[in-house]
Design an enzyme around this catalytic site. Structure first.
Site, PDB file in Angstrom:
ATOM      1  N   CYS A   1     -62.272  11.234  -0.658  1.00  0.00           N
ATOM      2  CA  CYS A   1     -61.635  12.387  -1.314  1.00  0.00           C
ATOM      3  C   CYS A   1     -61.417  13.500  -0.299  1.00  0.00           C
ATOM      4  O   CYS A   1     -62.320  13.843   0.457  1.00  0.00           O
ATOM      5  CB  CYS A   1     -62.539  12.885  -2.441  1.00  0.00           C
ATOM      6  SG  CYS A   1     -62.016  14.445  -3.156  1.00  0.00           S
TER       7      CYS A   1
ATOM      8  N   CYS B   1     -62.119   8.995  -3.572  1.00  0.00           N
ATOM      9  CA  CYS B   1     -60.952   9.440  -4.343  1.00  0.00           C
ATOM     10  C   CYS B   1     -60.688   8.525  -5.537  1.00  0.00           C
ATOM     11  O   CYS B   1     -60.755   7.297  -5.428  1.00  0.00           O
ATOM     12  CB  CYS B   1     -59.725   9.451  -3.424  1.00  0.00           C
ATOM     13  SG  CYS B   1     -58.217   9.937  -4.252  1.00  0.00           S
TER      14      CYS B   1
ATOM     15  N   LYS C   1     -52.359  -5.343  -4.153  1.00  0.00           N
ATOM     16  CA  LYS C   1     -53.488  -4.732  -4.847  1.00  0.00           C
ATOM     17  C   LYS C   1     -54.352  -4.030  -3.806  1.00  0.00           C
ATOM     18  O   LYS C   1     -54.727  -4.639  -2.804  1.00  0.00           O
ATOM     19  CB  LYS C   1     -54.303  -5.816  -5.559  1.00  0.00           C
ATOM     20  CG  LYS C   1     -55.385  -5.273  -6.445  1.00  0.00           C
ATOM     21  CD  LYS C   1     -56.291  -6.357  -6.984  1.00  0.00           C
ATOM     22  CE  LYS C   1     -55.553  -7.379  -7.795  1.00  0.00           C
ATOM     23  NZ  LYS C   1     -56.430  -8.431  -8.340  1.00  0.00           N
TER      24      LYS C   1
ATOM     25  N   CYS D   1     -58.027   9.858  -7.607  1.00  0.00           N
ATOM     26  CA  CYS D   1     -56.725  10.359  -8.047  1.00  0.00           C
ATOM     27  C   CYS D   1     -55.565   9.708  -7.287  1.00  0.00           C
ATOM     28  O   CYS D   1     -54.413   9.889  -7.660  1.00  0.00           O
ATOM     29  CB  CYS D   1     -56.644  11.880  -7.881  1.00  0.00           C
ATOM     30  SG  CYS D   1     -56.459  12.436  -6.176  1.00  0.00           S
TER      31      CYS D   1
ATOM     32  N   HIS E   1     -57.016  16.178  -5.233  1.00  0.00           N
ATOM     33  CA  HIS E   1     -57.020  16.135  -6.695  1.00  0.00           C
ATOM     34  C   HIS E   1     -56.921  17.549  -7.293  1.00  0.00           C
ATOM     35  O   HIS E   1     -56.403  17.714  -8.395  1.00  0.00           O
ATOM     36  CB  HIS E   1     -58.275  15.424  -7.220  1.00  0.00           C
ATOM     37  CG  HIS E   1     -59.551  16.092  -6.838  1.00  0.00           C
ATOM     38  ND1 HIS E   1     -60.239  15.809  -5.676  1.00  0.00           N
ATOM     39  CD2 HIS E   1     -60.251  17.058  -7.465  1.00  0.00           C
ATOM     40  CE1 HIS E   1     -61.323  16.555  -5.607  1.00  0.00           C
ATOM     41  NE2 HIS E   1     -61.354  17.328  -6.685  1.00  0.00           N
TER      42      HIS E   1
HETATM   43 FE1  FES Z   1     -58.485  12.091  -4.972  1.00  0.00          FE
HETATM   44 FE2  FES Z   1     -60.222  13.972  -4.597  1.00  0.00          FE
HETATM   45  S1  FES Z   1     -60.205  12.530  -6.114  1.00  0.00           S
HETATM   46  S2  FES Z   1     -58.507  13.540  -3.435  1.00  0.00           S
END
Ligand code: FES
Length: 144
Positions: free
Chosen positions: A110, A99, A81, A101, A114
């Site tokens: 980030c 981030c 996890k 994504c 994304h």
């Molecule tokens: Fe994952 Fe931007 S939200 S790189």
């Protein structure tokens, strides 16, 4: 006893069943079969269909692994996890993008991966933006 039963099925019952089947001599003859004749043909057709399917099954395309259903494709895969802890007191004044994504190469920050992910997939994910303001800025805002 078992061998006698198998022998009887193969040597007596199966040939008798096949002899009684209403097999037409041409393809067009199938259209003229009655419902009861079709019903008598059903077991044989079922077995032939099963044998045909089992013989071509190894050559059918395998199901794709549902890799798309994974959210995290590469980040800390050795961990059961992935948890990141960020102490709010350690944040400097300003904005921080984290981030969501799971495509960032600078995880957990980030790196705008994304944007490419959204273009490729039609997804709509984006970072979570954490803002920390100084107390004096907050005070100034409330005074105005
Ligand atoms: Fe994952 Fe931007 S939200 S790189």
């Amino acid at each position: 006893m078992v061998l006698e039963s198998i022998f009887r099925i193969i040597k007596v019952q199966l040939p008798a069943y096949l002899r009684k089947l209403p097999l037409p001599e041409s393809i067009g003859g199938f259209a003229q079969l009655t419902v009861s004749e079709w019903l008598r043909l059903l077991p044989l057709l079922g077995i032939l269909t099963l044998v045909g399917y089992m013989s071509i099954r190894p050559f059918l395309p395998k199901r794709k692994k549902q890799r798309d259903s994974l959210i995290n494709l590469k980040i800390q895969k050795e961990c059961p996890k992935v948890i990141n802890e960020i102490d709010i007191e350690d944040l400097k004044i300003g904005e921080f993008c984290y981030c969501r994504c799971w495509r960032s190469k600078t995880w957990p920050v980030c790196d705008k991966s994304h944007i490419k992910h959204n273009e490729l997939t039609g997804d709509n994910v984006g970072p979570i933006i954490v803002r920390k303001r100084s107390l004096s800025v907050q005070y100034d805002v409330s005074v105005q």
